[in-house]
Design a protein around this motif. Structure first.
Motif, short mmCIF file in Angstrom:
data_model
loop_
_atom_site.label_atom_id
_atom_site.label_comp_id
_atom_site.label_asym_id
_atom_site.label_seq_id
_atom_site.Cartn_x
_atom_site.Cartn_y
_atom_site.Cartn_z
N GLU A 206 0.76 -1.25 0.11
CA GLU A 206 -0.09 0.24 -0.15
C GLU A 206 0.79 1.12 -0.03
O GLU A 206 0.44 2.04 -0.63
CB GLU A 206 -0.98 -0.20 1.12
CG GLU A 206 -1.99 -0.97 1.25
CD GLU A 206 -1.83 -2.19 1.67
OE1 GLU A 206 -2.76 -3.05 1.93
OE2 GLU A 206 -0.43 -2.75 1.93
N THR A 207 1.94 1.29 0.49
CA THR A 207 2.81 2.42 0.48
C THR A 207 3.46 2.88 -0.59
O THR A 207 3.99 4.11 -0.71
CB THR A 207 3.85 2.31 1.68
OG1 THR A 207 4.97 1.37 1.16
CG2 THR A 207 3.44 1.88 3.15
N TRP A 208 3.54 1.96 -1.48
CA TRP A 208 4.13 2.08 -2.79
C TRP A 208 3.14 2.65 -3.92
O TRP A 208 3.46 2.47 -5.16
CB TRP A 208 4.85 0.86 -3.10
CG TRP A 208 5.92 0.83 -2.56
CD1 TRP A 208 6.20 -0.20 -1.34
CD2 TRP A 208 7.34 1.26 -2.47
NE1 TRP A 208 7.29 -0.24 -0.71
CE2 TRP A 208 7.92 0.68 -1.41
CE3 TRP A 208 7.84 2.14 -2.96
CZ2 TRP A 208 9.34 1.09 -0.94
CZ3 TRP A 208 9.06 2.83 -2.92
CH2 TRP A 208 9.89 2.02 -2.00
N VAL A 209 1.81 2.65 -3.58
CA VAL A 209 0.58 2.67 -4.57
C VAL A 209 0.35 4.21 -4.33
O VAL A 209 -0.03 4.84 -3.15
CB VAL A 209 -0.45 1.90 -4.15
CG1 VAL A 209 -1.63 2.16 -5.24
CG2 VAL A 209 0.05 0.46 -4.52
N ASN A 210 -0.33 5.12 -5.39
CA ASN A 210 -1.09 6.16 -5.25
C ASN A 210 -2.08 6.17 -4.50
O ASN A 210 -2.97 5.39 -4.42
CB ASN A 210 -1.45 6.55 -6.75
CG ASN A 210 -2.12 8.19 -6.78
OD1 ASN A 210 -2.69 8.59 -5.60
ND2 ASN A 210 -2.01 8.71 -7.76
N SER A 223 -8.69 -3.00 3.78
CA SER A 223 -7.74 -3.43 4.19
C SER A 223 -6.26 -2.87 4.63
O SER A 223 -5.65 -3.16 5.60
CB SER A 223 -7.28 -4.50 3.07
OG SER A 223 -6.06 -5.41 3.17
N ALA A 224 -6.12 -1.91 3.91
CA ALA A 224 -5.10 -0.73 4.33
C ALA A 224 -5.01 -0.47 5.77
O ALA A 224 -3.99 -0.08 6.54
CB ALA A 224 -4.88 0.38 3.32
N ALA A 225 -6.45 -0.02 6.32
CA ALA A 225 -6.75 0.56 7.68
C ALA A 225 -6.20 -0.69 8.74
O ALA A 225 -6.08 -0.27 9.91
CB ALA A 225 -8.10 1.02 7.82
N GLU A 236 1.35 3.61 5.83
CA GLU A 236 0.05 4.22 5.22
C GLU A 236 0.15 4.22 3.70
O GLU A 236 1.22 4.46 3.19
CB GLU A 236 -0.06 5.70 6.04
CG GLU A 236 -0.06 5.83 7.52
CD GLU A 236 1.12 5.57 7.89
OE1 GLU A 236 1.26 5.91 9.25
OE2 GLU A 236 2.17 5.58 7.44
N PRO A 237 -1.09 4.26 2.98
CA PRO A 237 -0.93 4.13 1.71
C PRO A 237 -0.03 5.47 0.98
O PRO A 237 -0.21 6.67 1.54
CB PRO A 237 -2.44 4.17 1.32
CG PRO A 237 -3.06 3.51 2.27
CD PRO A 237 -2.28 4.06 3.49
N GLY A 238 0.60 5.27 0.18
CA GLY A 238 1.24 6.40 -0.61
C GLY A 238 2.44 6.96 -0.01
O GLY A 238 3.05 7.94 -0.91
N LYS A 239 2.73 6.59 1.10
CA LYS A 239 4.07 7.49 1.76
C LYS A 239 5.36 7.27 0.94
O LYS A 239 6.11 8.18 0.76
CB LYS A 239 4.39 6.98 3.15
CG LYS A 239 3.14 7.17 4.12
CD LYS A 239 3.19 8.89 4.48
CE LYS A 239 2.04 9.01 5.51
NZ LYS A 239 2.12 10.74 6.09
N ASP A 267 -3.50 -10.20 4.75
CA ASP A 267 -4.72 -10.08 3.99
C ASP A 267 -4.48 -10.67 2.59
O ASP A 267 -4.51 -9.78 1.72
CB ASP A 267 -5.44 -8.69 4.03
CG ASP A 267 -6.88 -8.61 3.26
OD1 ASP A 267 -7.16 -9.86 3.06
OD2 ASP A 267 -7.59 -7.52 3.53
N PRO A 268 -4.23 -11.82 2.32
CA PRO A 268 -3.76 -12.33 1.10
C PRO A 268 -4.53 -11.91 -0.26
O PRO A 268 -4.38 -11.66 -1.07
CB PRO A 268 -3.54 -13.75 1.27
CG PRO A 268 -3.18 -13.97 2.54
CD PRO A 268 -4.18 -12.92 3.53
N GLU A 269 -6.03 -12.06 0.36
CA GLU A 269 -6.84 -11.93 -0.60
C GLU A 269 -6.96 -10.40 -1.45
O GLU A 269 -7.20 -10.16 -2.48
CB GLU A 269 -8.37 -12.47 -0.11
CG GLU A 269 -8.56 -14.01 -0.24
CD GLU A 269 -7.60 -14.74 0.71
OE1 GLU A 269 -7.61 -14.05 1.91
OE2 GLU A 269 -6.82 -15.69 0.29
N ASN A 270 -6.79 -9.71 -0.57
CA ASN A 270 -6.69 -8.06 -0.89
C ASN A 270 -5.78 -7.97 -1.67
O ASN A 270 -5.73 -6.99 -2.94
CB ASN A 270 -6.64 -7.16 0.32
CG ASN A 270 -6.49 -5.82 -0.12
OD1 ASN A 270 -7.33 -5.10 -0.74
ND2 ASN A 270 -5.32 -5.17 0.27
#
Length: 467
Positions: A206-210, A223-225, A236-239, A267-270
Motif C-alpha cells: 500500500e505504501t508504494w501505490v498512489n 484492508s489498508a486500515a 500508510e498508503p502512498g507514503k 490479508d492475502p486476498e486483498n
C-alpha cells in the motif's frame, strides 16, 4: 570617517559575495549525475529547474545533439534526447546562466528494483558466500543508485541518492538481489547496466501505490486500515510512492524487479487486487507497459498456517497481468528465516527471466512448473502444467504436498504421482474430485520440479471462499 566608510563598504562587498548568483539557476534532480546509466535506443527525458524564461541547452556527446528549451513560469524545464545503442562513457552538458557537465555517462539497460527487506538485503546484512561475492564485485559498467528513505503526504519532485560505480565497497551495501541480477545481465549481454534500488524493509504494498487509487476502492482502503503501525517503516498508503517513486518519473527504465509481499500476508486476498493495481499505477506513471518481474515470497512458518501459501497463490494468479513474470524460491528459502540468504540464485533466476522474456535468450529456463488446468478421470484428478514440457521430477521418493477435495470442499491428504509432465492425484475418501491444493501451508519444502531444476509454485485449482 573615511576609514569607517571603507570598512562599511568592505562589509557590503563581503555580504554580496556570499549571496547566491541569482542567474545561476539551472538545477537537476538527484537521479541525474556523474556515472549514471541511460536506457539505450530510447527517447529519454532530462528535466530540472531554472529561472523562469531562462533558456536551457542540453548537448549530448554521443552525437553532439543540441536540444533547447525555456523554463516555464513554474521554473521547470524538460527535454528529450534519443540515445544510441549501448556504450559510453559519454558526457551531457546542460547550459543556462550556469553550466552543468555530467561525466562518465553510460548507455545501457536500466532496471528499477523495489519492494521490502528481501530486495533491500545486502551482502553486509548477510548472504551466502558474502566475502567472495564482495571481493569479486569489480564491474565498472554496472552502476548503482540507492534511493534514500523518505516519506511524504504529497508527491515530491526530488529524492536523495547518487549514482556510483560497482566496486566491492559500493556493492556490499547495495541490494544483493539487484546486484546478482545486474551482474548476470551485464555478463550475458556485454553491455552497461544501471540498477535503481528503491526499497524499504517492512513496507506493505500500500505504501508504494498512489493513495488516491486505494481510497477509491472500498476493499483496498479497508484492508489498508488494518495494517498495524510499526517502528521500522511507514505502513500508510502512498507514503513511499510520494517520496521515493514519484520523483523518478519519467526516468526511462527497461523494467521493474519487485520483491515484496511478506508484509501483506495479513490479508492475502486483498493482494489479488492491490498488486495488479500497483503494477498498473506504475506503468501509467511512466506511460508504457514495461516488464514487471517479481519474486514469490519464500516459505516461512511464522506467517500462520496458510497465510503464506495463500499469498504465494495470489502472486501466481497475478501472472495473468500482461508482461509480468515470477520466480519461485521455495527450494532456497528458510522456514526459520524470513530473509533467505541465498540471494545469488534469486538474482540469477530474475536475470534468466529477463534474459529470456525481454532480451530473447530463449535457451535459458526461467520458470518452474505452473498449474494450468485440472481434468478428472473417475476418482483421479490429473494436473497439467506450463513449463513442464521436458517432464516433472520430485526430489523426494513420494510427493506429499498435495490435498484433494470433493464438492463438500473438505480437503484431505492425497496420494500423488508423476506421470510424464502431469501429476495424478487421488484419495480413497474422495470419489469425485472437485479441487486440488499443492503446498497449501506457509512452511513447506519444495518437492516438485521441472527437469530444468526449478520448483513448482503453490497453487489451488478452486475459487472457493476461504473461511
Amino acid at each position: 570617517m573615511r576609514k569607517l566608510l571603507l570598512v562599511k563598504l568592505l562589509l557590503v562587498v563581503l555580504q554580496l559575495s556570499t549571496l547566491p548568483d541569482v542567474r545561476a539557476n539551472v538545477q537537476l534532480p538527484a537521479i541525474f549525475g556523474n556515472h549514471m546509466v541511460l536506457q539505450q535506443n530510447a527517447e529519454v527525458s532530462i528535466w530540472g529547474w531554472a529561472k523562469a524564461l531562462e533558456e536551457v541547452t542540453v548537448t549530448s556527446s554521443w552525437d553532439q545533439q543540441v536540444v533547447k528549451t525555456t523554463a516555464s513560469n513554474q521554473a521547470k524545464w524538460e527535454v528529450k534526447l534519443m540515445t544510441p545503442a549501448a556504450g559510453g562513457p559519454y558526457t551531457i552538458k546542460i547550459e543556462g546562466y550556469n553550466t552543468i557537465l555530467l561525466e562518465d555517462v553510460l548507455i545501457g539497460e536500466v532496471w528499477l528494483c523495489s519492494g521490502q527487506s528481501n530486495m533491500e538485503w545486502s551482502a553486509r546484512a548477510g548472504i551466502d558466500n558474502a566475502e567472495q561475492a564482495v571481493a569479486e564485485a569489480n564491474f565498472p559498467f554496472i552502476r548503482f543508485f540507492r534511493v534514500g528513505y523518505r516519506t511524504a503526504d504529497v508527491p515530491q519532485q526530488d529524492l536523495d541518492g547518487q549514482w556510483v560505480v560497482c566496486t566491492p565497497e559500493t556493492m556490499k551495501d547495495f541490494s544483493a538481489v539487484a546486484y546478482f541480477f545486474g551482474k548476470d545481465v551485464h555478463q550475458n549481454l556485454n553491455l552497461p547496466v544501471g540498477l535503481i534500488d528503491n526499497s524499504w524493509g517492512g513496507t506493505p504494498a500500500e505504501t508504494w501505490v498512489n493513495p488516491d487509487l486505494i481510497a477509491k476502492n472500498q476493499a483496498m482502503a479497508a484492508s489498508a486500515a488494518t495494517q498495524k503501525e510499526v517502528t521500522w517503516c511507514p505502513v500508510e498508503p502512498g507514503k513511499t510512492y510520494n517520496a521515493m517513486l514519484k520523483p523518478l518519473v519519467p526516468y526511462h527504465i527497461a523494467g521493474v524487479l519487485w520483491y515484496q509481499g511478506e508484509s501483506n500476508t495479513n490479508d492475502p486476498e486483498n493482494y489479488a487486487t492491490l498488486f495488479p493495481t500497483l503494477i498498473q499505477n506504475w506503468r501509467s506513471e511512466w506511460g508504457y507497459e514495461f516488464p514487471f518481474y517479481y519474486v514469490q515470497i519464500a516459505p516461512f512458518k511464522h506467517y500462520g498456517t496458510q497465510a503464506g501459501a495463500r499469498l504465494r497463490d495470489v502472486q501466481r494468479r497475478v501472472l495473468q497481468v500482461p508482461n509480468t513474470g515470477m520466480v519461485v524460491v521455495s527450494d532456497i528459502g528458510n522456514n526459520e528465516n524470513i530473509h533467505p540468504t541465498n540471494k545469488h540464485d534469486i538474482g540469477k533466476r530474475l536475470a534468466n527471466l529477463a534474459l529470456n522474456q525481454t532480451y530473447g535468450k530463449k535457451e535459458l529456463p526461467y520458470s518452474g512448473p505452473l498449474f494450468r488446468e485440472m481434468k478428472t478421470d473417475g476418482n483421479k484428478a490429473v494436473l497439467y502444467f506450463d513449463h513442464a514440457d521436458k517432464g516433472l521430477v520430485s526430489k523426494n521418493k513420494k510427493l506429499t504436498q498435495f490435498e484433494i477435495a470433493g464438492s463438500d470442499q473438505k480437503f484431505v491428504k492425497a496420494d500423488a504421482r508423476i506421470v510424464g509432465n502431469t501429476v495424478v492425484v487421488q484419495a480413497k475418501r474422495v470419489k469425485n474430485p472437485a479441487a486440488v491444493r499443492f503446498e497449501w501451508h506457509s512452511a513447506v519444502e519444495a518437492s516438485l520440479f521441472n527437469k530444468e531444476g526449478l520448483p513448482a509454485s503453490s497453487f489451488r485449482t478452486d475459487d472457493w471462499v476461504i473461511k
